[in-house]
Design an enzyme around this catalytic site. Structure first.
Site, PDB file in Angstrom:
ATOM      1  N   GLY A  86     -37.374 -45.670 -60.998  1.00 36.90           N
ATOM      2  CA  GLY A  86     -37.056 -44.992 -62.246  1.00 36.90           C
ATOM      3  C   GLY A  86     -37.421 -45.783 -63.489  1.00 36.90           C
ATOM      4  O   GLY A  86     -37.398 -45.238 -64.591  1.00 36.90           O
ATOM      5  N   CYS A 113     -40.668 -12.847 -53.726  1.00 31.52           N
ATOM      6  CA  CYS A 113     -42.103 -12.837 -54.010  1.00 31.52           C
ATOM      7  C   CYS A 113     -42.676 -11.463 -53.677  1.00 31.52           C
ATOM      8  O   CYS A 113     -42.383 -10.896 -52.623  1.00 31.52           O
ATOM      9  CB  CYS A 113     -42.805 -13.922 -53.192  1.00 31.52           C
ATOM     10  SG  CYS A 113     -44.601 -13.867 -53.347  1.00 31.52           S
ATOM     11  N   CYS A 119     -45.433 -12.207 -50.592  1.00 27.24           N
ATOM     12  CA  CYS A 119     -45.053 -12.668 -49.258  1.00 27.24           C
ATOM     13  C   CYS A 119     -43.578 -12.400 -48.953  1.00 27.24           C
ATOM     14  O   CYS A 119     -43.115 -12.663 -47.849  1.00 27.24           O
ATOM     15  CB  CYS A 119     -45.355 -14.152 -49.091  1.00 27.24           C
ATOM     16  SG  CYS A 119     -44.187 -15.229 -49.939  1.00 27.24           S
ATOM     17  N   CYS A 136     -45.051 -16.280 -55.697  1.00 28.45           N
ATOM     18  CA  CYS A 136     -44.796 -17.703 -55.474  1.00 28.45           C
ATOM     19  C   CYS A 136     -45.737 -18.517 -56.346  1.00 28.45           C
ATOM     20  O   CYS A 136     -46.924 -18.218 -56.434  1.00 28.45           O
ATOM     21  CB  CYS A 136     -45.078 -18.078 -54.018  1.00 28.45           C
ATOM     22  SG  CYS A 136     -43.974 -17.307 -52.848  1.00 28.45           S
ATOM     23  N   CYS A 185     -47.362 -19.442 -50.142  1.00 28.93           N
ATOM     24  CA  CYS A 185     -47.438 -17.983 -50.167  1.00 28.93           C
ATOM     25  C   CYS A 185     -48.540 -17.504 -49.220  1.00 28.93           C
ATOM     26  O   CYS A 185     -48.323 -16.608 -48.405  1.00 28.93           O
ATOM     27  CB  CYS A 185     -47.729 -17.516 -51.591  1.00 28.93           C
ATOM     28  SG  CYS A 185     -47.378 -15.780 -51.876  1.00 28.93           S
TER      29      CYS A 185
END
Lengths: 270, 289
Positions: free
Chosen positions: B31, B240, B243, B265, B271
Site C-alpha cells: 500500500g 446481463c 449472458c 457484462c 460474458c
C-alpha cells in the site's frame, strides 16, 4: 480584580501542577531574534494574554508553543494525561496527536483553520474522525450540538464555510477546535478582522466557553480590550523579549515598563 | 512479428531493474507509494504509461498477456497496449482470464477468480487517495507516514451528508493490512472485495505521478466506511442482457433514441464464455435452429 477572586487563583495554583511550563524558549531567524528566553507557567483554567506590536515575536512564540515551529532552545512541558512531557522533544506523531486531542489552535484567519471545501458538519467532525470516531450518526449529532453552542443554526450544517460570514466562520473554527474537549487552546488574534459588534459577541461566546469548559488558553493579540475581557494574566512583548508580565488588570491599570505605558496610553478612547 | 530494434518489452534493462526494485519495495510495504523514475512511453499520459512500464518490467518471454480496458479486451486502449507488447516483446496474448499469466487492466478486476500464478497490473491515474482533500503532497506524505487518515472519513462523511449514502462509486479508498490507505485505481467499488485476500500479485503503476504500489498475495484489504453506513459493493440492479449473469458488474448501453437501454457484462471474456456455454440473456439473439 477583587480580592476573593485572586484567592481562588491562589488555591488553584496550590492544588494543581502547571498545565504548561515554558522555560527559556528561544527562536532565532538567522541573526534576528524571533523570541528570546521566554519562561512562564500556565495553570489549569487560566487564560493568558500575550500582547505586543507587530513583529514583537508574539506569533513566533505561539507557533513554538503549539509545535508548528521548532524552537532553537528551551522546553515546553505539557501536563499530558500520562504525566508531564516536553513537547519540544516529543516525536512528531505524538505532538500531532496532542494537537488533535488536548490542544486546539484558533487561527486569525478562519481560512487557515477551516477546510473551505468541506461542509460545516464535516469541519467540526474532522477532529472526531481523526481520533477514531466511525459512527456517522454520532459524529453528526455532536457536530449539531457544537454548532448550536457557537450559535450557528442547525440547518446550516451542510453548508460550506465559504457561504458563511466572517464572524460565523470564526465561530465555526472555534467549534471545530473545541469538539474533542481540548484542555489548552492557542488563539492567534481570534477577533482580528471582525467588526466590533461581531467581535463583542465572539468574545462573549469565548468567555462563556472558557469558563464553562474550564479551558486554559493562550491568546495572542494586539487588542488590549480583548485581553482585558478574556485574560487572567498578561505578558507584554517587545523585540522578542518579555518586558512585563502580571495579572491583566494590574498590568493594564498600572503599567511599569515604558513600552507597556506607551501601549496602554496609545489605545484610542471613544 | 517482434520488432528486433527494441529491447525486450521496449524498456532497456537498467530501467526495468529500477522498476523491479520499486515493485519489490512496494510488495515489501503493502500500500505504500514508492516513487520511481517513470519514463516517457510512446503513448500519452492517461493511456496507461504507468501500467505499461510495470508490465514491461514483469514480462518474460514465456508469459501470456491479457490486456483489458474497463473489463473489455477489444477497446482501443486494450488493443493498442496488447499490440505494443506483441511488437516489442513478442509475447503470446490471450483474451481468457484463466489462460493469462499477466493481466494489465484499466479500471476493472476480471470476474473470474485469479490464481497464485497470475500478476494483475493496474493503470493508475492518481495514486494519492488524499489528493482531493489535501492538495499538498508534502502534507499527504506526512499524513501517510503518521497514519493520519481522519480526512479520508471526512470525504465519506461529506458523501453521506450530501447524498444520504456513500456516493463514492469508484476509486473507493481502502486500508491495506491495517496500515496504509490506498487508492485502488478507479475500479468500481463492486470490485473492492476482490482486492482482499487475492491469490494473485497486484501491482499498481502511475506513470505521470511516478508512483508504484503493490499488494502481495493474500493481503488484507478493507474498504473504509462508517459503523452505521457500512461499505456496500454495488452494481446495476439487473442481469446481463446477453449472458443472463446476475452477479457480474454491468455496463449500461443506450441502444436507441427512445431511452432504450441494455445492460451487459463489462468483462467481455466472462460474458463471452458464458454465452459460448449456452447461457442466454433477455436480449440474446434467438437460437439458430
Amino acid at each position: 480584580m477583587p480580592a476573593e477572586q485572586m484567592d481562588i487563583f491562589a488555591s488553584k495554583k496550590a492544588l494543581a501542577a502547571p498545565l504548561l511550563s515554558v522555560q527559556g524558549l528561544t527562536k532565532r531567524y538567522g541573526a534576528r531574534i524571533g523570541c528570546a528566553d521566554v519562561s512562564f507557567d500556565l495553570y489549569p483554567g487560566e487564560v493568558m494574554g500575550i500582547v505586543g506590536e507587530s513583529g514583537s515575536g508574539k506569533s513566533t512564540l505561539l507557533s513554538c508553543l503549539a509545535g508548528h515551529m521548532a524552537p532553537d532552545a528551551g522546553s515546553v512541558v505539557f501536563q499530558t494525561a500520562a504525566g508531564p512531557r516536553d513537547t519540544v522533544r516529543m516525536s512528531e506523531p505524538e505532538r500531532r496527536m496532542l494537537a488533535r486531542t488536548d490542544w486546539a489552535f484558533v487561527h486569525q484567519n478562519p481560512r487557515d483553520g477551516l477546510r473551505m471545501g468541506v461542509s460545516a458538519g464535516g469541519n467540526v467532525g474532522e477532529r472526531l474522525m481523526a481520533v477514531g470516531a466511525r459512527h456517522y450518526g454520532g459524529i453528526r449529532e455532536k457536530a449539531t450540538d457544537w454548532l448550536g453552542r457557537v450559535e450557528i443554526a442547525a440547518d446550516r450544517i451542510d453548508d460550506r464555510p465559504s457561504q458563511f460570514s466572517g464572524g460565523m466562520q470564526q465561530r465555526l473554527q472555534i467549534a471545530r477546535n473545541l469538539v474533542t474537549g481540548p484542555r489548552l487552546v492557542f488563539m492567534d488574534e481570534p477577533t482580528g478582522g471582525l467588526d466590533v459588534s461581531v467581535q463583542a459577541r465572539l468574545l462573549d461566546l469565548l468567555r462563556g466557553l472558557v469558563r464553562q469548559m474550564g479551558l486554559s488558553a493562550i491568546i495572542v493579540t494586539h487588542d488590549l480590550a480583548v485581553v482585558r475581557l478574556l485574560a487572567d494574566r498578561l505578558m507584554v512583548m517587545k523585540g522578542g523579549q518579555v518586558v512585563e508580565q502580571g495579572l491583566t488588570d494590574q498590568v493594564l491599570d498600572d503599567p511599569q515598563h515604558g513600552y507597556t505605558q506607551l501601549l496602554v496610553s496609545s489605545v484610542l478612547q471613544v | 512479428m517482434s520488432e528486433t530494434a527494441y529491447n525486450f518489452g521496449y524498456l532497456d534493462e537498467q530501467t526495468k531493474r529500477m522498476i523491479r526494485r520499486a515493485i519489490l519495495k512496494g510488495l515489501a510495504v503493502p500500500g505504500y507509494q514508492v516513487p520511481f523514475a517513470s519514463r516517457e512511453m510512446p503513448m500519452p499520459y492517461g493511456w496507461g504509461t504507468g501500467g505499461v512500464q510495470v508490465t514491461a518490467a514483469c514480462l518474460t518471454p514465456e508469459d501470456r498477456l491479457k490486456v483489458i480496458d474497463q473489463g473489455a479486451d477489444d477497446t482501443t486502449n486494450a488493443v493498442s497496449i496488447r499490440s505494443f507488447f506483441q511488437r516489442t516483446a513478442g509475447v503470446a496474448v490471450t483474451g481468457a482470464t484463466r489462460d493469462a499469466t499477466l493481466i494489465q487492466t484499466r479500471h476493472r478486476i476480471p470476474e473470474a477468480a485469479l490464481t497464485e500464478d497470475q500478476i494483475l497490473v493496474y493503470q493508475v491515474p492518481i495514486p494519492e487517495p488524499l489528493r482531493f482533500i489535501e492538495p499538498r503532497e508534502t502534507e499527504t506524505r506526512k499524513m501517510h507516514s503518521l497514519q493520519e487518515y481522519g480526512l479520508m472519513h471526512v470525504k465519506l462523511y461529506e458523501d453521506i451528508a450530501r447524498h444520504g449514502q456513500i456516493a463514492t462509486s469508484y476509486a473507493y479508498p481502502v486500508a491495506v493490512e491495517g496500515r496504509y490507505v490506498m487508492d485502488p485505481s478507479p475500479i468500481p467499488k463492486f470490485d473492492n472485495p476482490k482486492l482482499n485476500d487475492c491469490p494473485a500479485i497486484q501491482l499498481f503503476g502511475a506513470g505521470r505521478e511516478q508512483r508504484i504500489y503493490a499488494l502481495p498475495p493474500y493481503s488484507k484489504v478493507v474498504s473504509l466506511d462508517f459503523d452505521d453506513h457500512p461499505f456496500v459493493a454495488s452494481k446495476a440492479d439487473h442481469a446481463c442482457d446477453l449472458c443472463g449473469s446476475g452477479v457480474s458488474y454491468l455496463d449500461e448501453v443506450i441502444v436507441d433514441d427512445q431511452g432504450g437501454r441494455m445492460f451487459v457484462c463489462s468483462d467481455t471474456d466472462y460474458c463471452g464464455a458464458r454465452v459460448a456455454a449456452g447461457q442466454r440473456g433477455r436480449l440474446s439473439p434467438p437460437e439458430a435452429a
